[in-house]
Motif scaffolding. Structure first.
Motif, PDB file in Angstrom:
ATOM      1  N   GLU A  52       0.822  -1.215   0.000  1.00  0.00           N
ATOM      2  CA  GLU A  52       0.000   0.000   0.000  1.00  0.00           C
ATOM      3  C   GLU A  52       0.855   1.265   0.000  1.00  0.00           C
ATOM      4  OE1 GLU A  52      -3.668  -0.414   2.603  1.00  0.00           O
ATOM      5  OE2 GLU A  52      -2.648  -2.298   3.057  1.00  0.00           O
ATOM      6  N   ASP A  58       4.987   7.490  -0.691  1.00  0.00           N
ATOM      7  CA  ASP A  58       3.612   6.979  -0.596  1.00  0.00           C
ATOM      8  C   ASP A  58       3.209   6.945   0.871  1.00  0.00           C
ATOM      9  OD1 ASP A  58       3.317   6.554  -3.281  1.00  0.00           O
ATOM     10  OD2 ASP A  58       3.636   4.378  -3.200  1.00  0.00           O
ATOM     11  N   TYR A  59       1.979   7.339   1.142  1.00  0.00           N
ATOM     12  CA  TYR A  59       1.506   7.277   2.524  1.00  0.00           C
ATOM     13  C   TYR A  59       0.131   6.625   2.598  1.00  0.00           C
ATOM     14  CZ  TYR A  59      -1.443  11.291   1.377  1.00  0.00           C
ATOM     15  OH  TYR A  59      -2.366  12.097   0.794  1.00  0.00           O
ATOM     16  N   ARG A  60      -0.193   6.174   3.786  1.00  0.00           N
ATOM     17  CA  ARG A  60      -1.480   5.512   4.033  1.00  0.00           C
ATOM     18  C   ARG A  60      -1.941   5.957   5.414  1.00  0.00           C
ATOM     19  NH1 ARG A  60      -5.759   3.736   4.023  1.00  0.00           N
ATOM     20  NH2 ARG A  60      -6.466   1.612   3.669  1.00  0.00           N
ATOM     21  N   PRO A  97      -7.143   9.135   2.319  1.00  0.00           N
ATOM     22  CA  PRO A  97      -6.716   7.854   2.904  1.00  0.00           C
ATOM     23  C   PRO A  97      -5.337   7.405   2.433  1.00  0.00           C
ATOM     24  CG  PRO A  97      -8.836   7.616   1.761  1.00  0.00           C
ATOM     25  CD  PRO A  97      -8.385   9.019   1.541  1.00  0.00           C
ATOM     26  N   SER A  98      -4.945   7.830   1.238  1.00  0.00           N
ATOM     27  CA  SER A  98      -3.613   7.461   0.758  1.00  0.00           C
ATOM     28  C   SER A  98      -3.172   8.482  -0.265  1.00  0.00           C
ATOM     29  CB  SER A  98      -3.630   6.059   0.144  1.00  0.00           C
ATOM     30  OG  SER A  98      -4.200   6.114  -1.145  1.00  0.00           O
ATOM     31  N   GLY A  99      -1.888   8.464  -0.599  1.00  0.00           N
ATOM     32  CA  GLY A  99      -1.379   9.391  -1.600  1.00  0.00           C
ATOM     33  C   GLY A  99       0.127   9.355  -1.622  1.00  0.00           C
ATOM     34  N   ASN A 100       0.695  10.367  -2.262  1.00  0.00           N
ATOM     35  CA  ASN A 100       2.145  10.478  -2.364  1.00  0.00           C
ATOM     36  C   ASN A 100       2.494  11.924  -2.050  1.00  0.00           C
ATOM     37  OD1 ASN A 100       4.706  11.178  -4.091  1.00  0.00           O
ATOM     38  ND2 ASN A 100       4.729   8.955  -3.816  1.00  0.00           N
ATOM     39  N   TYR A 186     -10.079  -3.540  -0.604  1.00  0.00           N
ATOM     40  CA  TYR A 186     -10.141  -2.890   0.705  1.00  0.00           C
ATOM     41  C   TYR A 186     -11.555  -2.381   0.908  1.00  0.00           C
ATOM     42  CZ  TYR A 186      -9.390   0.290   4.566  1.00  0.00           C
ATOM     43  OH  TYR A 186      -9.475   0.916   5.786  1.00  0.00           O
ATOM     44  N   GLN A 188     -14.244  -0.938   4.279  1.00  0.00           N
ATOM     45  CA  GLN A 188     -14.482  -0.690   5.700  1.00  0.00           C
ATOM     46  C   GLN A 188     -15.965  -0.875   5.983  1.00  0.00           C
ATOM     47  OE1 GLN A 188     -13.413   3.330   6.689  1.00  0.00           O
ATOM     48  NE2 GLN A 188     -11.218   2.905   6.604  1.00  0.00           N
TER      49      GLN A 188
ATOM     50  N   SER B  42     -11.436   2.687  -5.018  1.00  0.00           N
ATOM     51  CA  SER B  42     -10.886   2.742  -3.668  1.00  0.00           C
ATOM     52  C   SER B  42      -9.880   3.887  -3.568  1.00  0.00           C
ATOM     53  CB  SER B  42     -10.187   1.426  -3.326  1.00  0.00           C
ATOM     54  OG  SER B  42      -9.366   1.618  -2.184  1.00  0.00           O
ATOM     55  N   PRO B  43     -10.194   4.918  -2.810  1.00  0.00           N
ATOM     56  CA  PRO B  43      -9.188   5.968  -2.597  1.00  0.00           C
ATOM     57  C   PRO B  43      -8.061   5.477  -1.695  1.00  0.00           C
ATOM     58  CG  PRO B  43     -11.169   6.461  -1.342  1.00  0.00           C
ATOM     59  CD  PRO B  43     -11.461   5.210  -2.129  1.00  0.00           C
ATOM     60  N   GLU B  44      -8.303   4.368  -0.973  1.00  0.00           N
ATOM     61  CA  GLU B  44      -7.248   3.807  -0.118  1.00  0.00           C
ATOM     62  C   GLU B  44      -6.166   3.157  -0.976  1.00  0.00           C
ATOM     63  OE1 GLU B  44     -10.490   2.891   0.195  1.00  0.00           O
ATOM     64  OE2 GLU B  44     -11.144   3.828   2.062  1.00  0.00           O
ATOM     65  N   LEU B  45      -6.612   2.412  -2.003  1.00  0.00           N
ATOM     66  CA  LEU B  45      -5.653   1.692  -2.849  1.00  0.00           C
ATOM     67  C   LEU B  45      -5.355   2.460  -4.131  1.00  0.00           C
ATOM     68  CD1 LEU B  45      -7.229  -1.888  -2.545  1.00  0.00           C
ATOM     69  CD2 LEU B  45      -5.448  -0.851  -1.118  1.00  0.00           C
ATOM     70  N   ARG B  46      -6.131   3.482  -4.355  1.00  0.00           N
ATOM     71  CA  ARG B  46      -6.059   4.257  -5.602  1.00  0.00           C
ATOM     72  C   ARG B  46      -6.192   3.336  -6.826  1.00  0.00           C
ATOM     73  NH1 ARG B  46      -0.828   7.636  -4.703  1.00  0.00           N
ATOM     74  NH2 ARG B  46      -0.414   6.101  -3.067  1.00  0.00           N
ATOM     75  N   MET B  49     -11.928  -1.461  -7.767  1.00  0.00           N
ATOM     76  CA  MET B  49     -12.114  -2.818  -7.229  1.00  0.00           C
ATOM     77  C   MET B  49     -13.388  -3.399  -7.842  1.00  0.00           C
ATOM     78  SD  MET B  49     -11.490  -2.172  -3.154  1.00  0.00           S
ATOM     79  CE  MET B  49     -12.690  -0.834  -3.011  1.00  0.00           C
ATOM     80  N   ARG B 141     -19.119   3.075   0.025  1.00  0.00           N
ATOM     81  CA  ARG B 141     -18.167   1.980   0.218  1.00  0.00           C
ATOM     82  C   ARG B 141     -18.361   1.262   1.555  1.00  0.00           C
ATOM     83  NH1 ARG B 141     -14.971   6.087  -0.803  1.00  0.00           N
ATOM     84  NH2 ARG B 141     -13.565   5.716   0.950  1.00  0.00           N
ATOM     85  N   ASP B 142     -19.086   1.881   2.451  1.00  0.00           N
ATOM     86  CA  ASP B 142     -19.414   1.187   3.706  1.00  0.00           C
ATOM     87  C   ASP B 142     -20.854   0.715   3.608  1.00  0.00           C
ATOM     88  OD1 ASP B 142     -20.113   0.343   6.222  1.00  0.00           O
ATOM     89  OD2 ASP B 142     -19.130   1.985   7.279  1.00  0.00           O
TER      90      ASP B 142
END
Ligand code: FES
Ligand SMILES: [Fe+2]
Lengths: 395, 151
Positions: A52, A58-60, A97-100, A186, A188, B42-46, B49, B141-142
């Motif tokens: 990830e 890259d961050y999470r 939630p994530s990016g660079n 992924y 939630q 997914s913005p978490e995995l970019r 899915m 997504r939830d």
């Protein structure tokens, strides 16, 4: 008399300690606070998979104990974790939630930080007499990686991750490292239950009977007495040998696994799982891995994170099949996980207002079949850490 | 009935039949080569899915197995509004609809469960318009405790 009156219902079960758990562990606000201070502030917690944050910067972002944190792949190749909090006035630094991010610049007054947590820029710094960049770096949180899994602890004085996990992941090292893996799924879900009510669904094998899929593919796939379960110091527990699934038993699952290579060390019909204390489960069904992590939001609310992993760089067609295998059981439209969620919320509803008083975790099948030993190992460690007897947690 | 009216009715019926668990009627709206998928960004995995993917037989299998499964109790209500209809030649159309799904529990309380778009390919076979591809592009997504039934 068979049915029970109130005093009998309230009475502590007449069983050895450890064979039952009080419903108060799910609802009592003091216990919840103890869990926050003595469990989640102390343990090594699974944050994310290394895939990830594959590239530099890259961050999470993730949440533990109500605190926002981020893991970042540093310029020097080291993955570190920081509180997602600006040292200046506390604004949240990263809102995706994530990016660079080569440089992390706070939106509020534009203080900047690098991937190693140093403060690198303060606009109009000359206006400060007593603020030096060197003194206002980010709060770093200890981070260690094992088999591609990134763990963090909020406790600066905690023992190492290796000590915390012990040998519990040994049987997973082939599968997790034999080929580079990648998270492809992924999701939630906020569950209306205590976090433990979810995690119990991973530790309780007896509820195989709830799932029609498991009744048809698992219960009869191998003799119950041939199953091996194992528990480890520290409250971890899982399968000690591979369990088997007979996928032909469920319509639509037939042939599962023949069409994509299984993961290293597994056959397509093997089923292997480990529950890491307190709240992470790693489960593999031959061709695909699921990692789920539950974190408390309140006594009665929990955040469940589900990941699915396949082989990094695999052909598109293989990925598609692995995705299908994942989704059949574990996706939000799967045949398995939604049923577990129903169960977790249902039990929580009973304990919420103390209609339910105790749950029984007394199955003893000599570490085979559907023994409750994994649940007991979990609660034993839980009791040790929070300093309460799970069967009578409130005096 | 104009093409557009027939397509609007088709999308509407796809919602009604699923709401009513009338799966036979739902499948009657689908072309023999029907394909269905739920796609989520997914913005978490970019990454995109896929949360569910089936051909027509797969969908039929899902429907058949439903009574055996433990499901969220209550009812779902799908509301779709056709936003655009684009003709591809004479007998094919790309149709984009916005949808919202509400869940009503057994006590009668209703909550929004999901929003997204249906990206549909509609074909005309023997003068009848049918769904040949449906991509459910989910924004939500939830999904809480998840679903056994397609949206
Ligand atoms: S709060 Fe971040 S720069 Fe001021
Ligand atoms: Fe389950």
């Amino acid at each position: 008399m068979v049915a029970r009156d109130q005093s009998s219902w309230d009475k502590m079960p007449d069983m050895p300690a450890g064979h039952f758990v009080s419903g108060l562990v799910y609802t009592d606000p003091d216990i919840y606070r103890d869990e926050s201070n003595k469990v989640f502030s102390k343990v090594w917690h699974f944050a994310c998979h290394e895939s990830e944050v594959p590239d530099k910067f890259d961050y999470r972002v993730f949440v533990l104990n109500g605190q926002s944190l981020f893991a970042i792949h540093g310029e020097d190749g080291v993955i570190r974790t920081f509180l997602n909090v600006c040292s200046h006035r506390g604004a949240k630094l990263l809102d995706q939630p994530s990016g660079n991010a080569r440089s992390i610049t706070c939106f509020y007054h534009r203080w900047a930080y690098n991937s190693q947590g140093s403060c690198t820029g303060i606009p109009r710094a000359s206006g400060y007499d007593d603020v030096k960049k060197e003194a206002v770096g980010l709060r770093e949180v200890r981070t260690e990686c094992l088999h591609g899994l990134i763990f963090i602890t909020l406790d600066d004085g905690a023992s190492s991750l290796a000590q915390f996990i012990g040998p519990a992941l040994d049987r997973f090292s082939d599968m997790l490292t034999g080929q580079p893996l990648e998270v492809f799924h992924y999701n939630q879900a906020v569950l209306e239950c205590n976090w433990k009510a979810w995690h119990e669904t991973n530790m309780d094998l007896y509820h195989e009977f709830m799932h029609v899929v498991l009744r048809q593919t698992q219960v009869n796939a191998m003799p119950m007495e041939d199953r091996k379960l194992i528990v480890f110091d520290g409250g971890h527990g899982g399968s000690g040998g591979d369990l088997k699934a007979a996928y032909d038993g469920y319509d639509g699952f037939a042939g599962r696994g023949g069409d994509v290579p299984p993961l290293p060390g597994m056959s397509a019909t093997d089923f292997r799982f480990i529950n890491l204390f307190p709240s992470t489960a790693i489960i593999s069904r031959g061709t695909v891995v699921r990692i789920d992590t539950v974190t408390p939001i309140g006594p009665d609310k929990a955040l469940l994170e589900m990941r699915g992993l396949g082989v990094k760089g695999e052909p598109v067609e293989h990925r598609r099949i692995r995705q299908k295998h994942h989704n059949q059981y574990w996706g939000p439209f799967g045949r398995n996980v939604p049923e577990d969620m129903v169960a977790a919320e249902s039990c929580a509803d009973s304990f919420r207002n103390q209609a339910g008083r105790y749950q029984i975790i007394a199955r003893d099948e000599k570490m085979a079949g559907q023994d409750d030993a994994i649940l007991r190992a979990f609660y034993s460690e839980w009791g040790r850490r929070v300093g309460r007897d799970p069967g009578a947690p409130v005096k | 009935m104009s093409d557009h009216d027939a397509i609007r009715a088709l999308i509407g019926k796809s919602c009604l039949t699923l709401d009513d668990s009338d799966f036979e009627s739902y499948l009657a709206l689908c072309a023999p080569a029907y394909s269905y998928c739920v796609r989520v960004w997914s913005p978490e995995l970019r990454k995109d899915m896929i949360w569910l993917e089936h051909d027509r037989d797969g969908m039929a299998g899902v429907f058949e197995a439903l009574p055996e499964h433990l499901q969220r109790s209550g009812r779902l209500s799908r509301l779709a509004t056709v936003a655009t209809i684009e003709a591809i030649g004479t007998d094919q159309f790309d149709v984009v609809s916005k949808f919202v799904v509400h869940h009503t529990d057994v006590e009668g309380r209703t909550q929004t469960l999901a929003v997204g778009r249906y990206n549909d390919r509609v074909v005309r076979i023997d003068g009848v318009v049918l769904l040949s591809e449906r991509e459910v592009a989910l924004e939500t997504r939830d999904l809480g405790i998840g679903l056994h039934v397609p949206l």
